[in-house]
Design a protein around this motif. Structure first.
Motif, PDB file in Angstrom:
ATOM      1  N   VAL A   1      -4.009   8.090  -0.942  1.00 32.07           N
ATOM      2  CA  VAL A   1      -3.136   7.264  -0.914  1.00 32.07           C
ATOM      3  C   VAL A   1      -3.237   5.951   0.210  1.00 32.07           C
ATOM      4  O   VAL A   1      -2.819   4.834  -0.083  1.00 32.07           O
ATOM      5  N   LEU A   2      -3.737   6.456   1.361  1.00 35.81           N
ATOM      6  CA  LEU A   2      -3.814   5.099   2.410  1.00 35.81           C
ATOM      7  C   LEU A   2      -4.761   4.121   2.006  1.00 35.81           C
ATOM      8  O   LEU A   2      -4.827   3.064   2.029  1.00 35.81           O
ATOM      9  N   LEU A   3      -5.909   4.722   1.094  1.00 34.01           N
ATOM     10  CA  LEU A   3      -7.003   3.808   0.819  1.00 34.01           C
ATOM     11  C   LEU A   3      -6.392   2.744  -0.411  1.00 34.01           C
ATOM     12  O   LEU A   3      -6.719   1.626  -0.494  1.00 34.01           O
ATOM     13  N   LYS A   4      -5.498   3.359  -1.300  1.00 32.46           N
ATOM     14  CA  LYS A   4      -4.960   2.556  -2.188  1.00 32.46           C
ATOM     15  C   LYS A   4      -3.880   1.421  -1.412  1.00 32.46           C
ATOM     16  O   LYS A   4      -4.041   0.327  -2.094  1.00 32.46           O
ATOM     17  N   LEU A   5      -3.315   1.834  -0.544  1.00 29.79           N
ATOM     18  CA  LEU A   5      -2.531   0.932   0.375  1.00 29.79           C
ATOM     19  C   LEU A   5      -3.240  -0.181   0.793  1.00 29.79           C
ATOM     20  O   LEU A   5      -3.053  -1.581   0.916  1.00 29.79           O
ATOM     21  N   LEU A   6      -4.497   0.206   1.481  1.00 27.85           N
ATOM     22  CA  LEU A   6      -5.220  -0.609   1.999  1.00 27.85           C
ATOM     23  C   LEU A   6      -5.960  -1.773   0.902  1.00 27.85           C
ATOM     24  O   LEU A   6      -6.165  -3.071   1.126  1.00 27.85           O
ATOM     25  N   GLU A   7      -5.944  -1.281  -0.228  1.00 22.13           N
ATOM     26  CA  GLU A   7      -6.726  -2.221  -1.349  1.00 22.13           C
ATOM     27  C   GLU A   7      -5.568  -3.161  -1.688  1.00 22.13           C
ATOM     28  O   GLU A   7      -5.933  -4.246  -1.976  1.00 22.13           O
TER      29      GLU A   7
END
Length: 559
Positions: free
Chosen positions: A532-538
Motif C-alpha cells: 500500500v505504501l509503495l503504491k501511495l509513493l508511486e
C-alpha cells in the motif's frame, strides 16, 4: 659455548630442526599421560557378614595383569580371583588407556574393616572403610550411604516478595531404576526450578557416586514463619548383579526441613514494593555521544534521525514476575516506539532490558524524561531510590530541509524562465529572416539576444540540478520501504516531509508509515505489508510529473 660459535647458516639449520621436533612433540602430546592414577572403589560401604560386594581398582594406563597383589585383603576379607579388562579410546585426538581389576570381596567379621591401600607400579590407592554388620541386622541397617541428599539455602530471614536461593545435591551410589526427585514444598511459598540439572561423578570413601545438583527459587507470598519441606527422592533399589537374579526394592529419601522467617512490608514504604539487597539501574544512548557526562556543550539531534535508548534494570534475589514496568512520559514533539522487554538470569540477578527508539518531529528544545525507581534495601532495612537522568536536546532541521526550502522559493523564477523561452524562439525566427535586409542595423541586437539565451540555458540547468535533490530523497524513501528498513524510512520520510503532496495523499502515507513503525517497535508486534505504501509513493511521483508538465505549459496560455 659451542652453540655460540655456530655460524648463521648452521644456526638456521638448528632452528629448523628444533621447530620440526616441537611439531612432533605437539602431535604426540595428546597421547601422553603425565601422572597415572590408581583408584579403588566399592559397590557398598555397609554390608552383612559374608555378604559379597564388588571391589574395583582402576588404573589409567596399561599395566601387567600380575602387578596387583591382593594378599593384604586376606586379614579381614574373603576374596576371589580378579577379573581384568583393558581398554583404549581416542577422543578429540587425546588417547586414553585404562585397566580395571574387579574383585568379589566379603567381610569375615562384624565391625569396621579397612580395605588397605594397594601399590601398582609406583601408584597407590586410598584405603576404604567398610561397615560389616550381623546378618540379622541387615534389614534394620540398610545401606543408608547408597543415596545421600544435601540441601542448602542462602538465608532463612527476609521480607515478603523477596526471593531465596535453595540448592539440592543428590548422591546416588548404587543402581536405581525409575529415579524421581520431587521439588521442595511449603504453604504460602512459590517454588520454581532455576536452570538445568548439573551432573558429575565423584569418589567418596571408596564409593563412586553420581552427583545431581539442582537449584530453586523460593518466594514467600505472605509474611510469617514457614516450614520448607525438603525434596523427596524415590526409585527402585536393584540388588544382585548380572550373574544372578535381581530384586527391586522401593526406596525413598527426603531431605531435612528448613524454617523461613518472613517480615512484612514497612508501613512507611511508598511506591512499588521491591525488596532486594541490590538494585542497579542504567541506560545507554545511541549515538553514544548523547548523554555523555564529558559533553558539557548543548547536545543536538536532527528531525527524523532515530535515537535509541536502552534501559537496563538488574535486581538481586527477585523473580521476573515482580519486575516493574517502565512508564515514561515523553513530550509530544517526539515519536517513541518501545520494544518488548527482554529478561534473563545473571548469577543471582534478574535482568530486564528495554529498548526504545525516539524520533524527533519538530525543531526546538526537547527533554527526554528521567526514570526513578523506589526499592527497599533488605541489608540496610530502609527505602532507597535509583535514578537515570533525563536528556535535553536541541532539535535542528534535517540535512535536506534547506535544499527543499530553496526549491520552494525558486519556483517563481522557474515559471519566469520557462515563460520567456517560447516567445524568444518566435522572435529568433522573425529576426532570422529580417537580418537579410537589416543585417547591419540589427547585428548588435542579435549579439544581445545570444547573451540572453546563454543566461537562460545556464539558469535552467541550475534549476534542473537543484530539482534532483527531492527526487533522490523520494527514491531513497521508496528503496527503504521495499527493504522494510524502519529506521531509514523514518529518516527519509522526515527529509521528504515538505514536498508538494496533496493533503489527503499525505494523510494516507502518514498512516502507513505509522503502521510500519508500530509493527517494528510496539509491544505487540504485527505483520506489515509494504504494498500500500509503495503504491501511495508511486502516486506522489506521478503527481510530481503532472505538476511539472502543467508548469511548463502554463506560460503558453494567453493572459
Amino acid at each position: 659455548m659451542i652453540f655460540l660459535t655456530i655460524t648463521l647458516n648452521a644456526c638456521s639449520q638448528y632452528k629448523k630442526g628444533f621447530a620440526l621436533l616441537s611439531a612432533i612433540i605437539m602431535i604426540i602430546m595428546p597421547g601422553l599421560t603425565f601422572a597415572a592414577q590408581a583408584v579403588a572403589t566399592v559397590s557398598k560401604n555397609v554390608v552383612a557378614i559374608n555378604e559379597p560386594f564388588q571391589l574395583t581398582i582402576s588404573v589409567d594406563q596399561n599395566i601387567d595383569n600380575n602387578v596387583l597383589d591382593l594378599t593384604p585383603l586376606a586379614k579381614n576379607f574373603i576374596y576371589g580371583s580378579p577379573s581384568i579388562s583393558s581398554s583404549t579410546s581416542i577422543i578429540n585426538g587425546a588417547m586414553t588407556r585404562k585397566t580395571e581389576f574387579n574383585i568379589t570381596v566379603a567381610g569375615k567379621a562384624v565391625g569396621t574393616l579397612t580395605i588397605p591401600s594397594f601399590q601398582l607400579k609406583g601408584m597407590q590407592t586410598t584405603p576404604i572403610q567398610i561397615q560389616v554388620i550381623k546378618s540379622s541386622q541387615h534389614d534394620k541397617h540398610a545401606d543408608d550411604q547408597a543415596i545421600q541428599m544435601n540441601v542448602s539455602i542462602d538465608r532463612q530471614n527476609g521480607y515478603i516478595g523477596e526471593t531465596f536461593t535453595y540448592g539440592v545435591e543428590l548422591f546416588i551410589g548404587t543402581r536405581i531404576d525409575s529415579p524421581t526427585l520431587q521439588s521442595p514444598f511449603g504453604d504460602g511459598l512459590d517454588i520454581k526450578q532455576v536452570g538445568k540439572d548439573q551432573q558429575t561423578e565423584i569418589v567418596r570413601n571408596g564409593r563412586l557416586y553420581i552427583v545431581l545438583q539442582r537449584q530453586y527459587q523460593i518466594t514467600p507470598r505472605t509474611s510469617g514463619n514457614f516450614t520448607l519441606e525438603g525434596p523427596i527422592f524415590t526409585g527402585t533399589y536393584v540388588t544382585g548383579n548380572r550373574w544372578n537374579s535381581s530384586i527391586g526394592i522401593p526406596l525413598s529419601r527426603q531431605a531435612k526441613n528448613l524454617s523461613l522467617h518472613i517480615k512484612k512490608k514497612p508501613l512507611a514504604y511508598t511506591g512499588l514494593w521491591l525488596p532486594t539487597s541490590d538494585l542497579q539501574l542504567s541506560q545507554r544512548w545511541d549515538p553514544d555521544s548523547l548523554g555523555s557526562e564529558l559533553n558539557n556543550q548543548d547536545q543536538t539531534a536532527r528531525i527524523g534521525e532515530p535515537i535509541t535508548r536502552t534501559i537496563t534494570l538488574k535486581i538481586k534475589n527477585t523473580t521476573q514476575s515482580v519486575m516493574p514496568n517502565f512508564s515514561l512520559d515523553y513530550p509530544v514533539n517526539v515519536r517513541v516506539y518501545s520494544n518488548k522487554a527482554e529478561y534473563h538470569e545473571e548469577n543471582s540477578y534478574t535482568v530486564m532490558k528495554v529498548k526504545q527508539v525516539v524520533i524527533p518531529r519538530e525543531e526546538g528544545k526537547v527533554i527526554l524524561p528521567a526514570l526513578s525507581i523506589n526499592w527497599f534495601d533488605t541489608n540496610a532495612g530502609k527505602q532507597k531510590s535509583s535514578n537515570i537522568p533525563s536528556l535535553t536536546l536541541r532539535i535542528i532541521s534535517g540535512i535536506n530541509d534547506t535544499i527543499i526550502q530553496n526549491l520552494i522559493t525558486s519556483n517563481p523564477t522557474q515559471s519566469h524562465v520557462i515563460s520567456s523561452q517560447a516567445p524568444v524562439a518566435q522572435v529568433a525566427t522573425y529576426w532570422r529572416w529580417t537580418t537579410y535586409i537589416f543585417a547591419i542595423l540589427w547585428l548588435g541586437t542579435l549579439f544581445m539576444f545570444i547573451r540572453k539565451l546563454k543566461q537562460t540555458i545556464r539558469t535552467s540547468n541550475a534549476l534542473h540540478t537543484r530539482t534532483k535533490a527531492p527526487s533522490s530523497v523520494l527514491h531513497a524513501l521508496e528503496t527503504a520501504v521495499r527493504e522494510n528498513n524502519a529506521l531509514v524510512v523514518s529518516t527519509r520520510y522526515r527529509e521528504w516531509d515538505s514536498l508538494y503532496v496533496l493533503k489527503k495523499l499525505r494523510k494516507d502515507i502518514d498512516i502507513e508509515v505509522t503502521t510500519m513503525m508500530a509493527s517494528h517497535y510496539s509491544h505487540t508486534k504485527t505483520t506489515w505489508n509494504n504494498t500500500v505504501l509503495l503504491k501511495l509513493l508511486e502516486k506522489v511521483a506521478k503527481v510530481k510529473q503532472d505538476n511539472a508538465a502543467v508548469g511548463a505549459l502554463k506560460p503558453l496560455v494567453p493572459k
